[in-house]
Design an enzyme around this catalytic site. Structure first.
Site, PDB file in Angstrom:
ATOM      1  N   GLU A 140       0.850  -1.189   0.000  1.00  0.00           N
ATOM      2  CA  GLU A 140       0.000   0.000   0.000  1.00  0.00           C
ATOM      3  C   GLU A 140       0.883   1.236   0.000  1.00  0.00           C
ATOM      4  O   GLU A 140       1.834   1.324   0.782  1.00  0.00           O
ATOM      5  CB  GLU A 140      -0.919   0.020   1.227  1.00  0.00           C
ATOM      6  CG  GLU A 140      -1.810   1.247   1.251  1.00  0.00           C
ATOM      7  CD  GLU A 140      -2.735   1.323   2.458  1.00  0.00           C
ATOM      8  OE1 GLU A 140      -3.482   2.312   2.561  1.00  0.00           O
ATOM      9  OE2 GLU A 140      -2.706   0.406   3.304  1.00  0.00           O
ATOM     10  N   ASN A 156      -4.984   5.093  -1.935  1.00  0.00           N
ATOM     11  CA  ASN A 156      -6.227   5.690  -1.454  1.00  0.00           C
ATOM     12  C   ASN A 156      -6.769   6.681  -2.475  1.00  0.00           C
ATOM     13  O   ASN A 156      -5.998   7.412  -3.094  1.00  0.00           O
ATOM     14  CB  ASN A 156      -5.997   6.421  -0.124  1.00  0.00           C
ATOM     15  CG  ASN A 156      -5.790   5.451   1.016  1.00  0.00           C
ATOM     16  OD1 ASN A 156      -6.620   4.590   1.276  1.00  0.00           O
ATOM     17  ND2 ASN A 156      -4.663   5.576   1.698  1.00  0.00           N
ATOM     18  N   GLU A 161      -8.336   2.227  -3.080  1.00  0.00           N
ATOM     19  CA  GLU A 161      -8.970   2.090  -1.770  1.00  0.00           C
ATOM     20  C   GLU A 161      -9.837   3.296  -1.465  1.00  0.00           C
ATOM     21  O   GLU A 161      -9.371   4.434  -1.532  1.00  0.00           O
ATOM     22  CB  GLU A 161      -7.907   1.961  -0.678  1.00  0.00           C
ATOM     23  CG  GLU A 161      -7.062   0.713  -0.807  1.00  0.00           C
ATOM     24  CD  GLU A 161      -6.140   0.529   0.379  1.00  0.00           C
ATOM     25  OE1 GLU A 161      -6.203   1.342   1.330  1.00  0.00           O
ATOM     26  OE2 GLU A 161      -5.341  -0.421   0.362  1.00  0.00           O
ATOM     27  N   ASP A 171     -11.697   0.639   2.659  1.00  0.00           N
ATOM     28  CA  ASP A 171     -10.679   0.794   3.697  1.00  0.00           C
ATOM     29  C   ASP A 171     -11.332   1.110   5.037  1.00  0.00           C
ATOM     30  O   ASP A 171     -12.432   1.670   5.085  1.00  0.00           O
ATOM     31  CB  ASP A 171      -9.733   1.921   3.273  1.00  0.00           C
ATOM     32  CG  ASP A 171      -8.410   1.887   4.015  1.00  0.00           C
ATOM     33  OD1 ASP A 171      -8.156   0.934   4.772  1.00  0.00           O
ATOM     34  OD2 ASP A 171      -7.612   2.830   3.829  1.00  0.00           O
ATOM     35  N   GLU A 210      -5.764  -4.876   9.004  1.00  0.00           N
ATOM     36  CA  GLU A 210      -4.798  -3.788   9.183  1.00  0.00           C
ATOM     37  C   GLU A 210      -4.257  -3.800  10.603  1.00  0.00           C
ATOM     38  O   GLU A 210      -4.952  -4.166  11.541  1.00  0.00           O
ATOM     39  CB  GLU A 210      -5.472  -2.436   8.921  1.00  0.00           C
ATOM     40  CG  GLU A 210      -5.971  -2.269   7.487  1.00  0.00           C
ATOM     41  CD  GLU A 210      -6.599  -0.915   7.271  1.00  0.00           C
ATOM     42  OE1 GLU A 210      -7.473  -0.519   8.062  1.00  0.00           O
ATOM     43  OE2 GLU A 210      -6.206  -0.231   6.301  1.00  0.00           O
TER      44      GLU A 210
END
Length: 199
Positions: A19, A77, A109, A139, A196
């Site tokens: 990520e 993101n 995301e 997310d 996460e």
């Protein structure tokens, strides 16, 4: 600039993706996290611009990985407001493929804590992105606006369980149960699940 956090497959221990996390390398204060620079960027209306920069840099880096025979996905993101733009899916595709990266190697995301104001436009863009091969993740799942209905109508490919749930699951049976339920629903819907904060 993007700093890359690995995504590790639990069954094999292999790094299967990364990520892209925005960081600012300040000349005197060192590396700064988003808690420092996102609020002023948001006030100035520059979050969308940051999203485009991160998308481009992450696609460029992931393309280099592919050329080095490291076949992993990269997650970035995106802003919920960007999804209201009718040309968003085409613009994303142009940037990603322009760096020589296949859309299937990119996961976009959407943070669950951002309400989607224009559902119709967002759904159209997300559907077009899925058709082109992009992955779509929700997310911070569990702490925001999403519902089972949203999961069923939006073309997500994965759910990222918020770190606050993961951190409490070892000591609080309620959180463990919520994670187990989310994983079970994700599997039934054919979605990948990412926890996460396991570190």
């Amino acid at each position: 600039e993007p700093f890359f956090q690995p995504v590790v497959e639990l069954g094999s221990g292999n790094v299967v993706g990364a990520e892209a996390l925005a960081r600012w390398r300040h000349p005197t204060r060192g590396v700064l996290g988003p808690d420092v620079f996102l609020p002023p960027l948001a006030r100035g209306g520059y979050l969308d611009e940051l999203s485009w920069i991160m998308l481009s840099l992450a696609a460029m880096e992931a393309s280099l990985w592919c050329h080095a025979d490291l076949h992993m996905t990269v997650s970035v993101n995106v802003s919920a407001t960007s999804l209201a733009d009718p040309g968003y899916a085409d613009a994303v595709t142009q940037i990603v493929t322009g760096h020589g990266l296949e859309p299937s190697a990119m996961i976009l995301e959407l943070t669950e804590t951002e309400a989607i104001l224009n559902i119709a436009s967002a759904l159209e863009n997300m559907t077009r992105l899925r058709i082109k091969g992009f992955g779509l993740a929700i997310d911070d799942y569990g702490v925001g606006y999403s519902s089972m209905q949203e999961l069923s109508r939006m073309p997500f490919t994965e759910i990222k369980i918020d770190r606050s749930f993961v951190a409490k699951a070892t000591t609080d049976s309620k959180y463990r149960l919520m994670i187990e339920h989310t994983v079970a629903v994700a599997h039934e819907l054919g979605l990948k699940t990412i926890a996460e904060g396991v570190e």
